[in-house]
Design a protein around this motif. Structure first.
Motif, PDB file in Angstrom:
ATOM      1  N   ALA A  37       0.850  -1.196   0.000  1.00 29.55           N
ATOM      2  CA  ALA A  37       0.000   0.000   0.000  1.00 29.55           C
ATOM      3  C   ALA A  37       0.885   1.246   0.000  1.00 29.55           C
ATOM      4  CB  ALA A  37      -0.893   0.014   1.225  1.00 29.55           C
ATOM      5  N   VAL A  38       0.480   2.234  -0.764  1.00 33.07           N
ATOM      6  CA  VAL A  38       1.224   3.487  -0.862  1.00 33.07           C
ATOM      7  C   VAL A  38       0.280   4.626  -0.526  1.00 33.07           C
ATOM      8  CG1 VAL A  38       2.501   5.014  -2.413  1.00 33.07           C
ATOM      9  CG2 VAL A  38       2.709   2.557  -2.665  1.00 33.07           C
ATOM     10  N   TYR A  39       0.753   5.548   0.282  1.00 34.70           N
ATOM     11  CA  TYR A  39      -0.039   6.710   0.653  1.00 34.70           C
ATOM     12  C   TYR A  39       0.697   7.970   0.218  1.00 34.70           C
ATOM     13  CZ  TYR A  39      -2.754   3.473   3.361  1.00 34.70           C
ATOM     14  OH  TYR A  39      -3.547   2.419   3.726  1.00 34.70           O
ATOM     15  N   GLN A  40      -0.068   8.899  -0.329  1.00 33.30           N
ATOM     16  CA  GLN A  40       0.502  10.142  -0.834  1.00 33.30           C
ATOM     17  C   GLN A  40      -0.106  11.312  -0.075  1.00 33.30           C
ATOM     18  OE1 GLN A  40       0.056  10.471  -5.025  1.00 33.30           O
ATOM     19  NE2 GLN A  40       1.249  12.340  -5.156  1.00 33.30           N
ATOM     20  N   ARG A  41       0.757  12.222   0.360  1.00 32.13           N
ATOM     21  CA  ARG A  41       0.305  13.386   1.122  1.00 32.13           C
ATOM     22  C   ARG A  41      -0.236  14.456   0.165  1.00 32.13           C
ATOM     23  NH1 ARG A  41       1.352  15.233   6.197  1.00 32.13           N
ATOM     24  NH2 ARG A  41       2.913  13.611   6.476  1.00 32.13           N
ATOM     25  N   THR A  50      -1.724   4.156  -6.014  1.00 31.26           N
ATOM     26  CA  THR A  50      -0.889   3.091  -6.562  1.00 31.26           C
ATOM     27  C   THR A  50       0.560   3.557  -6.613  1.00 31.26           C
ATOM     28  OG1 THR A  50      -1.120   3.836  -8.852  1.00 31.26           O
ATOM     29  CG2 THR A  50      -2.799   2.301  -8.025  1.00 31.26           C
ATOM     30  N   ILE A  51       1.456   2.612  -6.720  1.00 32.99           N
ATOM     31  CA  ILE A  51       2.879   2.935  -6.832  1.00 32.99           C
ATOM     32  C   ILE A  51       3.129   3.748  -8.097  1.00 32.99           C
ATOM     33  CG2 ILE A  51       5.176   1.935  -7.173  1.00 32.99           C
ATOM     34  CD1 ILE A  51       4.278  -0.400  -5.401  1.00 32.99           C
ATOM     35  N   GLU A  52       2.455   3.407  -9.184  1.00 32.80           N
ATOM     36  CA  GLU A  52       2.643   4.098 -10.453  1.00 32.80           C
ATOM     37  C   GLU A  52       2.231   5.568 -10.350  1.00 32.80           C
ATOM     38  OE1 GLU A  52       0.967   1.188 -10.163  1.00 32.80           O
ATOM     39  OE2 GLU A  52       2.480  -0.150 -11.036  1.00 32.80           O
ATOM     40  N   LYS A  53       1.089   5.815  -9.724  1.00 33.99           N
ATOM     41  CA  LYS A  53       0.623   7.202  -9.578  1.00 33.99           C
ATOM     42  C   LYS A  53       1.529   8.002  -8.654  1.00 33.99           C
ATOM     43  CE  LYS A  53      -4.258   6.399 -10.553  1.00 33.99           C
ATOM     44  NZ  LYS A  53      -5.628   6.436 -10.015  1.00 33.99           N
ATOM     45  N   ALA A  54       2.002   7.382  -7.580  1.00 31.25           N
ATOM     46  CA  ALA A  54       2.907   8.065  -6.660  1.00 31.25           C
ATOM     47  C   ALA A  54       4.229   8.373  -7.349  1.00 31.25           C
ATOM     48  CB  ALA A  54       3.137   7.216  -5.417  1.00 31.25           C
TER      49      ALA A  54
END
Length: 75
Positions: A37-41, A50-54
């Motif tokens: 799981a990836v979280y973006q501030r 997603t990792i790609e979007k981050a």
């Protein structure tokens, strides 16, 4: 050293630090497993993504910072 060249040296140093920070973030994202799981501030809130979007977002931030630094002299 004049004030102008000192300011330029500081902004160049700051830019290098910011770019390096984004390079580290990109390297970390590239080494994550696809199931992680990836979280973006965004402001003070974290959003799951997603990792790609981050990765795309981090790359965009680098390009914008470099662009701003290079062309701020002309604005």
């Amino acid at each position: 050293m004049s004030a102008s060249s000192h300011s330029s040296a500081n902004s160049s140093s700051d830019l290098r630090k910011q770019v390096r920070s984004h390079e580290v973030a990109l390297a970390e994202l590239n080494n994550l497993s696809s199931s992680r799981a990836v979280y973006q501030r965004n402001g003070n809130i974290l959003f799951r993504t997603t990792i790609e979007k981050a990765t795309a977002s981090e790359q965009s931030k680098v390009y914008h910072q470099v662009y701003r630094c290079l062309f701020s002299k002309f604005l």
